[in-house]
Write a protein that holds these residues in place. Sequence first.
Motif, PDB file in Angstrom:
ATOM      1  N   LEU A   1     104.619  75.771 -39.303  1.00 16.06           N
ATOM      2  CA  LEU A   1     104.065  76.032 -37.977  1.00 16.06           C
ATOM      3  C   LEU A   1     104.220  77.505 -37.615  1.00 16.06           C
ATOM      4  O   LEU A   1     105.199  78.154 -37.979  1.00 16.06           O
ATOM      5  CB  LEU A   1     104.776  75.180 -36.928  1.00 16.06           C
ATOM      6  CG  LEU A   1     104.669  73.662 -37.104  1.00 16.06           C
ATOM      7  CD1 LEU A   1     105.643  72.956 -36.166  1.00 16.06           C
ATOM      8  CD2 LEU A   1     103.247  73.190 -36.852  1.00 16.06           C
ATOM      9  N   ALA A   2     103.215  78.017 -36.892  1.00 13.26           N
ATOM     10  CA  ALA A   2     103.295  79.402 -36.429  1.00 13.26           C
ATOM     11  C   ALA A   2     104.212  79.513 -35.227  1.00 13.26           C
ATOM     12  O   ALA A   2     104.945  80.496 -35.065  1.00 13.26           O
ATOM     13  CB  ALA A   2     101.902  79.923 -36.084  1.00 13.26           C
ATOM     14  N   SER A   3     104.178  78.483 -34.366  1.00 13.61           N
ATOM     15  CA  SER A   3     104.996  78.520 -33.159  1.00 13.61           C
ATOM     16  C   SER A   3     105.105  77.132 -32.557  1.00 13.61           C
ATOM     17  O   SER A   3     104.327  76.235 -32.869  1.00 13.61           O
ATOM     18  CB  SER A   3     104.396  79.483 -32.130  1.00 13.61           C
ATOM     19  OG  SER A   3     103.112  79.018 -31.709  1.00 13.61           O
ATOM     20  N   ILE A   4     106.101  76.982 -31.697  1.00 17.32           N
ATOM     21  CA  ILE A   4     106.296  75.787 -30.883  1.00 17.32           C
ATOM     22  C   ILE A   4     106.416  76.249 -29.441  1.00 17.32           C
ATOM     23  O   ILE A   4     107.214  77.146 -29.147  1.00 17.32           O
ATOM     24  CB  ILE A   4     107.563  75.010 -31.293  1.00 17.32           C
ATOM     25  CG1 ILE A   4     107.406  74.414 -32.683  1.00 17.32           C
ATOM     26  CG2 ILE A   4     107.894  73.928 -30.282  1.00 17.32           C
ATOM     27  CD1 ILE A   4     106.477  73.226 -32.751  1.00 17.32           C
ATOM     28  N   GLU A   5     105.641  75.660 -28.566  1.00 14.73           N
ATOM     29  CA  GLU A   5     105.700  76.086 -27.175  1.00 14.73           C
ATOM     30  C   GLU A   5     107.113  75.896 -26.620  1.00 14.73           C
ATOM     31  O   GLU A   5     107.738  74.854 -26.784  1.00 14.73           O
ATOM     32  CB  GLU A   5     104.722  75.281 -26.314  1.00 14.73           C
ATOM     33  CG  GLU A   5     104.604  75.875 -24.923  1.00 14.73           C
ATOM     34  CD  GLU A   5     104.006  74.913 -23.920  1.00 14.73           C
ATOM     35  OE1 GLU A   5     103.403  75.400 -22.966  1.00 14.73           O
ATOM     36  OE2 GLU A   5     104.151  73.702 -24.076  1.00 14.73           O
ATOM     37  N   GLY A   6     107.604  76.933 -25.983  1.00 18.30           N
ATOM     38  CA  GLY A   6     108.936  76.884 -25.394  1.00 18.30           C
ATOM     39  C   GLY A   6     110.018  77.424 -26.297  1.00 18.30           C
ATOM     40  O   GLY A   6     111.123  77.717 -25.834  1.00 18.30           O
ATOM     41  N   ALA A   7     109.744  77.540 -27.589  1.00 14.01           N
ATOM     42  CA  ALA A   7     110.727  78.085 -28.527  1.00 14.01           C
ATOM     43  C   ALA A   7     110.523  79.600 -28.614  1.00 14.01           C
ATOM     44  O   ALA A   7     109.419  80.055 -28.911  1.00 14.01           O
ATOM     45  CB  ALA A   7     110.577  77.451 -29.904  1.00 14.01           C
ATOM     46  N   PRO A   8     111.568  80.407 -28.373  1.00 13.58           N
ATOM     47  CA  PRO A   8     111.404  81.857 -28.382  1.00 13.58           C
ATOM     48  C   PRO A   8     111.159  82.450 -29.757  1.00 13.58           C
ATOM     49  O   PRO A   8     110.644  83.545 -29.889  1.00 13.58           O
ATOM     50  CB  PRO A   8     112.734  82.365 -27.800  1.00 13.58           C
ATOM     51  CG  PRO A   8     113.711  81.271 -28.107  1.00 13.58           C
ATOM     52  CD  PRO A   8     112.924  79.997 -28.050  1.00 13.58           C
ATOM     53  N   THR A   9     111.520  81.694 -30.807  1.00  7.88           N
ATOM     54  CA  THR A   9     111.336  82.177 -32.179  1.00  7.88           C
ATOM     55  C   THR A   9     110.645  81.097 -32.986  1.00  7.88           C
ATOM     56  O   THR A   9     110.594  79.940 -32.580  1.00  7.88           O
ATOM     57  CB  THR A   9     112.698  82.495 -32.828  1.00  7.88           C
ATOM     58  OG1 THR A   9     113.510  81.309 -32.797  1.00  7.88           O
ATOM     59  CG2 THR A   9     113.412  83.613 -32.074  1.00  7.88           C
ATOM     60  N   PRO A  10     110.095  81.452 -34.159  1.00  2.00           N
ATOM     61  CA  PRO A  10     109.486  80.423 -35.015  1.00  2.00           C
ATOM     62  C   PRO A  10     110.491  79.339 -35.357  1.00  2.00           C
ATOM     63  O   PRO A  10     111.698  79.590 -35.416  1.00  2.00           O
ATOM     64  CB  PRO A  10     109.059  81.205 -36.260  1.00  2.00           C
ATOM     65  CG  PRO A  10     108.904  82.619 -35.787  1.00  2.00           C
ATOM     66  CD  PRO A  10     109.946  82.804 -34.729  1.00  2.00           C
ATOM     67  N   PRO A  11     110.031  78.101 -35.585  1.00  2.00           N
ATOM     68  CA  PRO A  11     110.938  76.991 -35.908  1.00  2.00           C
ATOM     69  C   PRO A  11     111.778  77.297 -37.139  1.00  2.00           C
ATOM     70  O   PRO A  11     111.320  77.930 -38.082  1.00  2.00           O
ATOM     71  CB  PRO A  11     109.983  75.823 -36.169  1.00  2.00           C
ATOM     72  CG  PRO A  11     108.715  76.200 -35.491  1.00  2.00           C
ATOM     73  CD  PRO A  11     108.625  77.690 -35.542  1.00  2.00           C
ATOM     74  N   VAL A  12     113.030  76.839 -37.119  1.00  2.00           N
ATOM     75  CA  VAL A  12     113.934  77.074 -38.239  1.00  2.00           C
ATOM     76  C   VAL A  12     114.145  75.781 -39.008  1.00  2.00           C
ATOM     77  O   VAL A  12     113.760  74.700 -38.571  1.00  2.00           O
ATOM     78  CB  VAL A  12     115.292  77.616 -37.735  1.00  2.00           C
ATOM     79  CG1 VAL A  12     115.129  78.994 -37.159  1.00  2.00           C
ATOM     80  CG2 VAL A  12     115.888  76.685 -36.678  1.00  2.00           C
ATOM     81  N   ALA A  13     114.804  75.909 -40.161  1.00  3.02           N
ATOM     82  CA  ALA A  13     114.908  74.770 -41.074  1.00  3.02           C
ATOM     83  C   ALA A  13     115.839  73.669 -40.592  1.00  3.02           C
ATOM     84  O   ALA A  13     115.886  72.598 -41.175  1.00  3.02           O
ATOM     85  CB  ALA A  13     115.378  75.263 -42.444  1.00  3.02           C
ATOM     86  N   VAL A  14     116.623  73.918 -39.532  1.00  4.46           N
ATOM     87  CA  VAL A  14     117.522  72.870 -39.042  1.00  4.46           C
ATOM     88  C   VAL A  14     116.799  71.910 -38.104  1.00  4.46           C
ATOM     89  O   VAL A  14     117.394  70.950 -37.632  1.00  4.46           O
ATOM     90  CB  VAL A  14     118.751  73.476 -38.331  1.00  4.46           C
ATOM     91  CG1 VAL A  14     119.613  74.236 -39.314  1.00  4.46           C
ATOM     92  CG2 VAL A  14     118.327  74.377 -37.179  1.00  4.46           C
ATOM     93  N   VAL A  15     115.546  72.172 -37.817  1.00  8.69           N
ATOM     94  CA  VAL A  15     114.742  71.287 -36.979  1.00  8.69           C
ATOM     95  C   VAL A  15     113.419  71.050 -37.690  1.00  8.69           C
ATOM     96  O   VAL A  15     112.798  71.985 -38.197  1.00  8.69           O
ATOM     97  CB  VAL A  15     114.487  71.899 -35.585  1.00  8.69           C
ATOM     98  CG1 VAL A  15     113.591  70.996 -34.758  1.00  8.69           C
ATOM     99  CG2 VAL A  15     115.810  72.127 -34.856  1.00  8.69           C
ATOM    100  N   GLY A  16     112.985  69.794 -37.730  1.00  7.06           N
ATOM    101  CA  GLY A  16     111.695  69.470 -38.328  1.00  7.06           C
ATOM    102  C   GLY A  16     110.761  68.885 -37.289  1.00  7.06           C
ATOM    103  O   GLY A  16     111.187  68.480 -36.206  1.00  7.06           O
ATOM    104  N   PHE A  17     109.481  68.831 -37.636  1.00 11.68           N
ATOM    105  CA  PHE A  17     108.483  68.303 -36.704  1.00 11.68           C
ATOM    106  C   PHE A  17     107.557  67.339 -37.437  1.00 11.68           C
ATOM    107  O   PHE A  17     107.262  67.520 -38.619  1.00 11.68           O
ATOM    108  CB  PHE A  17     107.688  69.442 -36.065  1.00 11.68           C
ATOM    109  CG  PHE A  17     108.540  70.339 -35.211  1.00 11.68           C
ATOM    110  CD1 PHE A  17     108.793  70.013 -33.888  1.00 11.68           C
ATOM    111  CD2 PHE A  17     109.114  71.485 -35.736  1.00 11.68           C
ATOM    112  CE1 PHE A  17     109.594  70.827 -33.098  1.00 11.68           C
ATOM    113  CE2 PHE A  17     109.919  72.311 -34.958  1.00 11.68           C
ATOM    114  CZ  PHE A  17     110.160  71.972 -33.642  1.00 11.68           C
ATOM    115  N   ALA A  18     107.126  66.332 -36.701  1.00 12.37           N
ATOM    116  CA  ALA A  18     106.291  65.282 -37.306  1.00 12.37           C
ATOM    117  C   ALA A  18     105.187  64.878 -36.349  1.00 12.37           C
ATOM    118  O   ALA A  18     105.374  64.861 -35.125  1.00 12.37           O
ATOM    119  CB  ALA A  18     107.145  64.067 -37.661  1.00 12.37           C
ATOM    120  N   VAL A  19     104.021  64.546 -36.910  1.00 12.98           N
ATOM    121  CA  VAL A  19     102.914  64.011 -36.119  1.00 12.98           C
ATOM    122  C   VAL A  19     103.296  62.588 -35.712  1.00 12.98           C
ATOM    123  O   VAL A  19     103.641  61.774 -36.564  1.00 12.98           O
ATOM    124  CB  VAL A  19     101.611  64.001 -36.933  1.00 12.98           C
ATOM    125  CG1 VAL A  19     100.474  63.396 -36.113  1.00 12.98           C
ATOM    126  CG2 VAL A  19     101.252  65.412 -37.386  1.00 12.98           C
TER     127      VAL A  19
END
Length: 337
Positions: free
Chosen positions: A214-232
């Motif tokens: 992901l390029a960005s997550i709304e509300g996150a000040p920096t790009p997502p890091v490997a300690v958090v994942g995202f799923a549809v």
Amino acid sequence: MGRFHQSCTIMRGTKMMRLSALFSVGLLSAWAIAQQPSLLERTGQEVSLVVERALPAVVTVEARLSGRLTRSSGFIIDPSGFIVCSAEGVRTQPQVAVYLSGGEPASARVVGVDNITGIALLRLNATVKLPALTWGESERVPLGATTILIGNRSGLEGSVTVGTLGGKDRVGVRRDNQRVVLLLQFNGTVGSGEPGAPLLDSQGRVIGVMTGELASIEGAPTPPVAVVGFAVPSEIAQRVVNDLRTKGRAEHAWLGVDYQGLPTGVVVRRVVFGSPAQQAGIQVGDIIAQFGEKPIRTAADLTRALYFAQPNQRVTITVIREGQRVTIPVTLGMQSL
């Protein structure tokens, strides 16, 4: 006096017997409690059972992309051989290799690819009934609940990660095409090769499909890091898979605006030329307050409303313009990529 003394002695003896019996029962109860597994042990046992049942349905997808051999994750969703995986792991390939849980390779046809959500569907020519996972309902899973990720982490097939459901309705922007996608947040480490992997609830049902970079997550000040994942979320993923299976493509509603969530509401930053939004009269600077009957307070509200709308659906959008509420009828289009 003698009778009285004898009676007291008998009473004292009875009390002692009762106390002794109570003490014995207390010791037995304490021993029984000590033998019961702790909450942590019970959770570990439940996770192990889920993994044991789910692992045979998790696969590795292999394709040669831009001259390089790439491996990603996937899972069997139908015993007849339909496999859900990552769009990034197959791209434009008509066929890919699939490695089942036992390590045996097989060839799979690409049924369809949805580059909006990053989900693809494959079909194996199965001669036997395959182990398959079932869809769950991510909306019914509470925040903080145990979730389990099984995938191909950095080439290590069948890697298991246990975490928690850390958030819902996260708004992400895909790095490869800048498309907006609604996401679940998985509080657990993730690695390369895990896009397309199933995110499971405590019953082993699929509540999400892990997404790619992901390029960005709304509300996150920096790009997502490997300690958090995202799923549809499963509600969206299941609809996409059904579309790919029946139509060969997934259909998503399109409004045609770039928007941003602010404390004052969801502000329109850009209106695409020729889009349904422009044709209806939505303007840059409008604050979207309502989509149909749904109040819009955050960017996630609008993203969710659009993902659950249909192309060609006619909706009424209410905006705040120069302090006045303006109601605008819009006929939604269909996203193309």
